[in-house]
Design a protein around this motif. Structure first.
Motif, PDB file in Angstrom:
ATOM      1  N   MET A  86       0.702  -1.172   0.060  1.00  0.00           N
ATOM      2  CA  MET A  86      -0.087   0.008   0.035  1.00  0.00           C
ATOM      3  C   MET A  86       0.937   1.099  -0.170  1.00  0.00           C
ATOM      4  SD  MET A  86      -3.126  -1.361  -0.260  1.00  0.00           S
ATOM      5  CE  MET A  86      -2.236  -2.288  -1.444  1.00  0.00           C
ATOM      6  N   ARG A  87       2.020   1.075   0.767  1.00  0.00           N
ATOM      7  CA  ARG A  87       2.917   2.473   0.810  1.00  0.00           C
ATOM      8  C   ARG A  87       3.443   2.562  -0.712  1.00  0.00           C
ATOM      9  NH1 ARG A  87       4.404   0.161   5.423  1.00  0.00           N
ATOM     10  NH2 ARG A  87       6.404  -0.540   4.975  1.00  0.00           N
ATOM     11  N   LEU A  88       3.854   1.506  -1.370  1.00  0.00           N
ATOM     12  CA  LEU A  88       4.502   1.336  -2.472  1.00  0.00           C
ATOM     13  C   LEU A  88       3.408   2.048  -3.400  1.00  0.00           C
ATOM     14  CD1 LEU A  88       6.659   0.681  -4.658  1.00  0.00           C
ATOM     15  CD2 LEU A  88       5.586  -1.404  -4.739  1.00  0.00           C
ATOM     16  N   THR A  89       2.311   1.318  -3.478  1.00  0.00           N
ATOM     17  CA  THR A  89       1.248   1.884  -4.531  1.00  0.00           C
ATOM     18  C   THR A  89       1.138   3.407  -4.126  1.00  0.00           C
ATOM     19  OG1 THR A  89       0.355  -0.262  -4.275  1.00  0.00           O
ATOM     20  CG2 THR A  89      -1.221   1.751  -5.195  1.00  0.00           C
ATOM     21  N   HIS A  90       0.867   4.026  -3.230  1.00  0.00           N
ATOM     22  CA  HIS A  90       0.624   5.286  -2.942  1.00  0.00           C
ATOM     23  C   HIS A  90       1.744   6.360  -3.335  1.00  0.00           C
ATOM     24  CE1 HIS A  90      -0.252   9.116  -0.645  1.00  0.00           C
ATOM     25  NE2 HIS A  90      -1.505   8.814  -0.742  1.00  0.00           N
ATOM     26  N   GLY A  91       3.044   5.583  -3.414  1.00  0.00           N
ATOM     27  CA  GLY A  91       4.100   6.523  -3.808  1.00  0.00           C
ATOM     28  C   GLY A  91       4.669   6.437  -5.255  1.00  0.00           C
ATOM     29  N   LEU A  92       3.866   5.661  -6.115  1.00  0.00           N
ATOM     30  CA  LEU A  92       4.107   5.448  -7.581  1.00  0.00           C
ATOM     31  C   LEU A  92       3.855   6.635  -8.271  1.00  0.00           C
ATOM     32  CD1 LEU A  92       2.629   2.014  -8.251  1.00  0.00           C
ATOM     33  CD2 LEU A  92       4.946   2.343  -8.059  1.00  0.00           C
ATOM     34  N   ARG A  93       4.717   6.877  -9.305  1.00  0.00           N
ATOM     35  CA  ARG A  93       4.518   7.898 -10.088  1.00  0.00           C
ATOM     36  C   ARG A  93       3.387   7.918 -10.964  1.00  0.00           C
ATOM     37  NH1 ARG A  93      10.567   9.904 -11.357  1.00  0.00           N
ATOM     38  NH2 ARG A  93       9.705  11.546 -12.251  1.00  0.00           N
ATOM     39  N   HIS A  94       1.930   8.206 -10.867  1.00  0.00           N
ATOM     40  CA  HIS A  94       1.175   7.472 -11.262  1.00  0.00           C
ATOM     41  C   HIS A  94       0.666   8.168 -12.825  1.00  0.00           C
ATOM     42  CE1 HIS A  94      -0.186   5.338  -8.069  1.00  0.00           C
ATOM     43  NE2 HIS A  94       0.163   6.403  -7.118  1.00  0.00           N
ATOM     44  N   LEU A 122       0.408  -8.297 -10.465  1.00  0.00           N
ATOM     45  CA  LEU A 122      -0.684  -9.192 -10.247  1.00  0.00           C
ATOM     46  C   LEU A 122       0.006 -10.519  -9.311  1.00  0.00           C
ATOM     47  CD1 LEU A 122      -2.551  -9.348 -13.514  1.00  0.00           C
ATOM     48  CD2 LEU A 122      -3.589  -8.690 -11.013  1.00  0.00           C
ATOM     49  N   LYS A 123       0.974 -10.910  -9.695  1.00  0.00           N
ATOM     50  CA  LYS A 123       1.559 -12.173  -9.005  1.00  0.00           C
ATOM     51  C   LYS A 123       2.006 -11.736  -7.479  1.00  0.00           C
ATOM     52  CE  LYS A 123       5.576 -15.466  -9.266  1.00  0.00           C
ATOM     53  NZ  LYS A 123       6.495 -15.845  -9.996  1.00  0.00           N
ATOM     54  N   THR A 143      -7.487  -9.294  -5.976  1.00  0.00           N
ATOM     55  CA  THR A 143      -6.437  -8.782  -6.436  1.00  0.00           C
ATOM     56  C   THR A 143      -6.617  -8.040  -7.775  1.00  0.00           C
ATOM     57  OG1 THR A 143      -5.125 -10.669  -5.467  1.00  0.00           O
ATOM     58  CG2 THR A 143      -4.398  -9.540  -7.494  1.00  0.00           C
ATOM     59  N   ALA A 144      -7.570  -8.706  -8.615  1.00  0.00           N
ATOM     60  CA  ALA A 144      -7.987  -8.221  -9.837  1.00  0.00           C
ATOM     61  C   ALA A 144      -8.599  -6.607  -9.724  1.00  0.00           C
ATOM     62  CB  ALA A 144      -8.833  -8.909 -10.620  1.00  0.00           C
ATOM     63  N   PHE A 145      -9.487  -6.778  -8.331  1.00  0.00           N
ATOM     64  CA  PHE A 145      -9.990  -5.489  -8.078  1.00  0.00           C
ATOM     65  C   PHE A 145      -9.080  -4.416  -7.883  1.00  0.00           C
ATOM     66  CE2 PHE A 145     -12.226  -2.566  -5.192  1.00  0.00           C
ATOM     67  CZ  PHE A 145     -13.237  -2.249  -5.640  1.00  0.00           C
ATOM     68  N   GLY A 146      -8.102  -4.834  -7.089  1.00  0.00           N
ATOM     69  CA  GLY A 146      -7.137  -3.815  -6.682  1.00  0.00           C
ATOM     70  C   GLY A 146      -6.373  -3.247  -8.069  1.00  0.00           C
ATOM     71  N   MET A 147      -5.888  -4.139  -8.593  1.00  0.00           N
ATOM     72  CA  MET A 147      -5.305  -3.699 -10.024  1.00  0.00           C
ATOM     73  C   MET A 147      -6.381  -2.996 -10.871  1.00  0.00           C
ATOM     74  SD  MET A 147      -2.637  -3.488 -12.013  1.00  0.00           S
ATOM     75  CE  MET A 147      -1.401  -5.197 -12.065  1.00  0.00           C
ATOM     76  N   ALA A 148      -7.461  -3.240 -11.032  1.00  0.00           N
ATOM     77  CA  ALA A 148      -8.220  -2.197 -11.729  1.00  0.00           C
ATOM     78  C   ALA A 148      -8.514  -1.030 -10.948  1.00  0.00           C
ATOM     79  CB  ALA A 148      -9.689  -2.914 -11.708  1.00  0.00           C
ATOM     80  N   MET A 149      -8.364  -0.741  -9.641  1.00  0.00           N
ATOM     81  CA  MET A 149      -8.445   0.322  -8.906  1.00  0.00           C
ATOM     82  C   MET A 149      -7.164   1.187  -9.198  1.00  0.00           C
ATOM     83  SD  MET A 149      -8.189   0.936  -4.806  1.00  0.00           S
ATOM     84  CE  MET A 149      -6.671   0.344  -4.924  1.00  0.00           C
ATOM     85  N   LEU A 150      -6.221   0.483  -9.179  1.00  0.00           N
ATOM     86  CA  LEU A 150      -4.793   1.381  -9.591  1.00  0.00           C
ATOM     87  C   LEU A 150      -4.897   1.938 -11.002  1.00  0.00           C
ATOM     88  CD1 LEU A 150      -1.693   2.283  -8.730  1.00  0.00           C
ATOM     89  CD2 LEU A 150      -1.107   0.137  -9.745  1.00  0.00           C
ATOM     90  N   VAL A 151      -5.234   1.299 -11.726  1.00  0.00           N
ATOM     91  CA  VAL A 151      -5.248   1.537 -13.334  1.00  0.00           C
ATOM     92  C   VAL A 151      -6.162   2.895 -13.594  1.00  0.00           C
ATOM     93  CG1 VAL A 151      -5.630   1.242 -15.524  1.00  0.00           C
ATOM     94  CG2 VAL A 151      -4.077  -0.414 -13.888  1.00  0.00           C
ATOM     95  N   GLY A 152      -7.415   2.402 -12.873  1.00  0.00           N
ATOM     96  CA  GLY A 152      -8.478   3.448 -13.059  1.00  0.00           C
ATOM     97  C   GLY A 152      -7.977   4.885 -12.304  1.00  0.00           C
ATOM     98  N   HIS A 153      -7.155   4.932 -11.152  1.00  0.00           N
ATOM     99  CA  HIS A 153      -6.844   5.898 -10.752  1.00  0.00           C
ATOM    100  C   HIS A 153      -5.925   6.657 -11.341  1.00  0.00           C
ATOM    101  CE1 HIS A 153      -4.991   8.940  -7.685  1.00  0.00           C
ATOM    102  NE2 HIS A 153      -3.875   8.160  -8.413  1.00  0.00           N
ATOM    103  N   GLN A 154      -5.038   5.926 -11.848  1.00  0.00           N
ATOM    104  CA  GLN A 154      -3.738   6.544 -12.622  1.00  0.00           C
ATOM    105  C   GLN A 154      -4.647   7.252 -14.020  1.00  0.00           C
ATOM    106  OE1 GLN A 154      -1.373   3.159 -13.449  1.00  0.00           O
ATOM    107  NE2 GLN A 154      -0.038   3.919 -11.689  1.00  0.00           N
ATOM    108  N   GLU A 167      -7.696   7.557   0.173  1.00  0.00           N
ATOM    109  CA  GLU A 167      -8.931   7.152   0.283  1.00  0.00           C
ATOM    110  C   GLU A 167      -9.307   5.872  -0.288  1.00  0.00           C
ATOM    111  OE1 GLU A 167     -11.915  10.098  -0.107  1.00  0.00           O
ATOM    112  OE2 GLU A 167     -10.855  11.455   1.475  1.00  0.00           O
ATOM    113  N   LEU A 168      -8.946   5.371  -1.497  1.00  0.00           N
ATOM    114  CA  LEU A 168      -9.142   4.561  -2.351  1.00  0.00           C
ATOM    115  C   LEU A 168      -8.370   3.222  -1.683  1.00  0.00           C
ATOM    116  CD1 LEU A 168      -8.877   5.754  -6.039  1.00  0.00           C
ATOM    117  CD2 LEU A 168     -10.987   5.236  -4.590  1.00  0.00           C
ATOM    118  N   LEU A 169      -7.262   3.623  -1.345  1.00  0.00           N
ATOM    119  CA  LEU A 169      -6.297   2.598  -0.629  1.00  0.00           C
ATOM    120  C   LEU A 169      -6.969   2.238   0.749  1.00  0.00           C
ATOM    121  CD1 LEU A 169      -2.646   3.652  -1.453  1.00  0.00           C
ATOM    122  CD2 LEU A 169      -3.952   1.894  -2.512  1.00  0.00           C
ATOM    123  N   ASP A 170      -7.484   3.034   1.600  1.00  0.00           N
ATOM    124  CA  ASP A 170      -8.065   2.816   2.714  1.00  0.00           C
ATOM    125  C   ASP A 170      -9.280   1.830   2.265  1.00  0.00           C
ATOM    126  OD1 ASP A 170      -6.248   4.192   4.191  1.00  0.00           O
ATOM    127  OD2 ASP A 170      -7.329   5.775   4.568  1.00  0.00           O
TER     128      ASP A 170
END
Length: 196
Positions: A86-94, A122-123, A143-154, A167-170
């Motif tokens: 979650m910390r890594l995801t938050h800090g990505l260069r979206h 995904l792995k 897992t798929a939901f999390g990936m869809a959330m990340l790509v959608g946010h970006q 908020e999405l990650l929470d």
């Protein structure tokens, strides 16, 4: 004007340009101007545009594993690993990642790198979610939901939409924990660390 900059400086600058202008804005001229060097420095490091693209994509792919190592991923069990993700995801260069995804639709080399990054994510996420949830089918869906959330946010962020990734990650954390037997409620290390 410096005669040269490091390869990493080129890559960091390229990610900045991608975030600001998308993949059509990333050119040798724009990159060299942003780095404050002549094109001779660029050609010295990369030989040409194709060499640069391959090196940039390798840098981007390798960075994911490096950041996870810095977060001590894999050393504290599934819950600690989830908080690290979650910390890594938050800090990505979206915005840069959204530009890379758009670029992947137009160039095979970039598409192959994007596919490798998506598969690795995904792995990695799937293994952690599986360790928390216990049920393979549910873990795959979450897992798929999390990936869809990340790509959608970006994609939304790159289009100028105001979405709060924290908020999405929470909310995602609460979802994962709702499927995880034995965890103490929906709060997570990610939420508590983010709030301090």
């Amino acid at each position: 004007m410096p005669a040269s900059v490091s390869r990493q400086q080129y890559f960091e600058t390229a990610l900045d340009v991608l975030a600001e202008s998308g993949f059509p804005g990333l050119t040798i001229g724009r990159l060299c101007a942003a780095c404050g060097v002549t094109s001779g420095s660029f050609y010295h490091h990369f030989g040409g545009w194709p060499g640069f693209v391959v090196a940039l994509l390798e840098f981007w792919e390798d960075r994911q594993a490096l950041l996870l190592r810095e977060l001590a991923f894999g050393t504290g069990g599934p819950e600690a690993d989830f908080a690290a993700l979650m910390r890594l995801t938050h800090g990505l260069r979206h915005r840069a990642e959204a530009a890379i995804r758009a670029w992947a639709m137009n160039e095979e080399t970039v598409r192959a790198a994007q596919k490798r990054v998506d598969e690795a994510r995904l792995k990695t996420v799937g293994k952690v979610i599986g360790g928390l949830v216990g049920d393979a089918v549910t873990a795959k869906v979450v897992t798929a939901f999390g990936m869809a959330m990340l790509v959608g946010h970006q994609q939304l962020a790159s289009a100028g939409e105001d979405t709060d990734l924290g908020e999405l990650l929470d909310e995602y954390t609460r979802l994962v924990h709702s499927h995880a037997p034995g965890l103490d409620g929906p709060a997570s290390r990610w939420e508590s660390q983010r709030n301090h």
